[in-house]
Design an enzyme around this catalytic site. Structure first.
Site, PDB file in Angstrom:
ATOM      1  N   ASP A 158      74.449  63.731  61.395  1.00 61.09           N
ATOM      2  CA  ASP A 158      74.280  62.544  60.415  1.00 61.09           C
ATOM      3  C   ASP A 158      74.045  62.801  59.199  1.00 61.09           C
ATOM      4  O   ASP A 158      72.484  63.480  59.460  1.00 61.09           O
ATOM      5  CB  ASP A 158      73.556  61.408  61.158  1.00 61.09           C
ATOM      6  CG  ASP A 158      73.446  59.989  60.540  1.00 61.09           C
ATOM      7  OD1 ASP A 158      74.253  59.919  59.218  1.00 61.09           O
ATOM      8  OD2 ASP A 158      72.774  59.015  61.003  1.00 61.09           O
ATOM      9  N   HIS A 172      72.054  55.718  66.720  1.00 56.94           N
ATOM     10  CA  HIS A 172      70.735  55.411  66.594  1.00 56.94           C
ATOM     11  C   HIS A 172      70.364  55.274  68.059  1.00 56.94           C
ATOM     12  O   HIS A 172      70.539  54.319  68.896  1.00 56.94           O
ATOM     13  CB  HIS A 172      70.610  53.959  66.015  1.00 56.94           C
ATOM     14  CG  HIS A 172      70.737  54.147  64.665  1.00 56.94           C
ATOM     15  ND1 HIS A 172      69.681  53.740  63.611  1.00 56.94           N
ATOM     16  CD2 HIS A 172      71.801  54.532  63.796  1.00 56.94           C
ATOM     17  CE1 HIS A 172      70.210  53.888  62.327  1.00 56.94           C
ATOM     18  NE2 HIS A 172      71.395  54.473  62.597  1.00 56.94           N
TER      19      HIS A 172
END
Ligand code: MN
Ligand code: MN
Length: 301
Positions: free
Chosen positions: A99, A167
């Protein structure tokens, strides 16, 4: 205990390399007046050309919008002149997610604030090694930002990344706040300071708009069209976030809208709200994914 074996780490490294190259090409690509849909599609195409898959839709978040905007189908919006544009991209290889984000600044008033996000990210990375606490990293980010006369966004955090999950459960704050546990060698984290002006509220809130979605449950419908759309989502994205425009063509156009709404209403899929700064002040961001080592860390992106 090893978190990931060498084969998995190799996939994370490849994922990060593809993402780094894609991000650097995007830095030179994004311009004022460009169609936002074109920016999203370019980022996602670069990732695919290099052999990766997007881990989530390219986020193009402008000015006071901090995160989670991607083009909906047929988006006609353009990058405004003198705007501040956060481009946030993710890659996965066999589910292993990296990311990254950068800010394209077209307004000289926000150049220092754009650099400050990068400086805070660098300062955070310089402190990362096994046994460092998340609060220590948060305090380095907060101090770096405040020393330059700006304010961190206190309710957006960095995060662990995992397999088919962006996440992955552990957070890294952007301010000095109480945290439990320490970073461990072999863990992977995305660190992402968000910066706003000193007079801002320094937090984000949800808007009603949702442009990014995720599968929640598959066994929820008898409608064959809904089943087909859900199967496409599960087969192609599993539990990773996706954009509605990635589903175009799965069902006839007339059926798509109705079925998509039904999946949202029955909570088979969920949407992430677009985040906006509470006082509508401009936000900048920088982000890298890194692998924690005993004596430091390796930036993968
Ligand atoms: Mn990101
Ligand atoms: Mn992130």
């Amino acid at each position: 205990m090893t978190l990931y074996d060498e084969e998995a780490l190799e996939k994370f490294r490849l994922s990060g390399q593809i993402l780094r190259e894609s991000r650097e090409e995007m830095r030179g690509y994004v311009r004022e007046n460009m169609s936002i849909l074109e920016v999203c599609e370019k980022a996602e195409a670069l990732i695919c050309e290099k052999g990766g898959k997007p881990a989530f839709p390219c986020n193009v978040s402008i000015d006071e919008v901090a995160a989670h905007y991607t083009s909906p189908p047929g988006d006609t919006s353009r990058i405004p002149e003198r705007s501040v544009v956060k481009v946030d991209m993710g890659v996965h290889i066999d589910g292993y997610v990296t990311d990254t984000a950068f800010t394209a600044c077209f307004n000289s008033d926000y150049e220092i604030m754009t650099e400050t996000a990068e400086t805070a990210l660098k300062a955070a990375i310089a402190t990362i090694q096994a046994d460092v606490s998340p609060s220590k990293i948060g305090s380095v980010i907060e101090n770096t930002i405040k020393n330059r006369g700006f304010k961190p966004i206190q309710n957006l955090t960095g995060h662990s990344v995992g397999r088919y999950i962006v996440h992955a459960g552990k957070s890294i704050p952007n301010v000095n706040q109480i945290s439990f546990g320490k970073l461990k060698a072999g863990e992977l984290y995305a660190i992402e300071p968000f910066v706003t002006v000193h007079e801002a509220g320094g937090a984000v809130e949800d808007t009603a708009q949702k442009t990014i979605f995720r599968l929640v449950k598959t066994k929820s419908t008898k409608n064959p069209d809904a089943k087909q759309l859900l199967k496409f989502i599960e087969d192609n994205f599993r539990t990773l976030p996706f954009a509605e425009r990635w589903l175009i063509g799965v069902l006839p156009e007339k059926r798509h809208r109705e079925v998509f709404r039904e999946l949202l209403a029955t909570k088979a899929i969920m949407g992430y709200p677009v985040f906006v700064e509470v006082t509508r002040k401009t936000v900048t961001q920088a982000e890298h994914t890194l692998l924690v080592k005993e004596d430091g860390c390796t930036i993968l992106t």
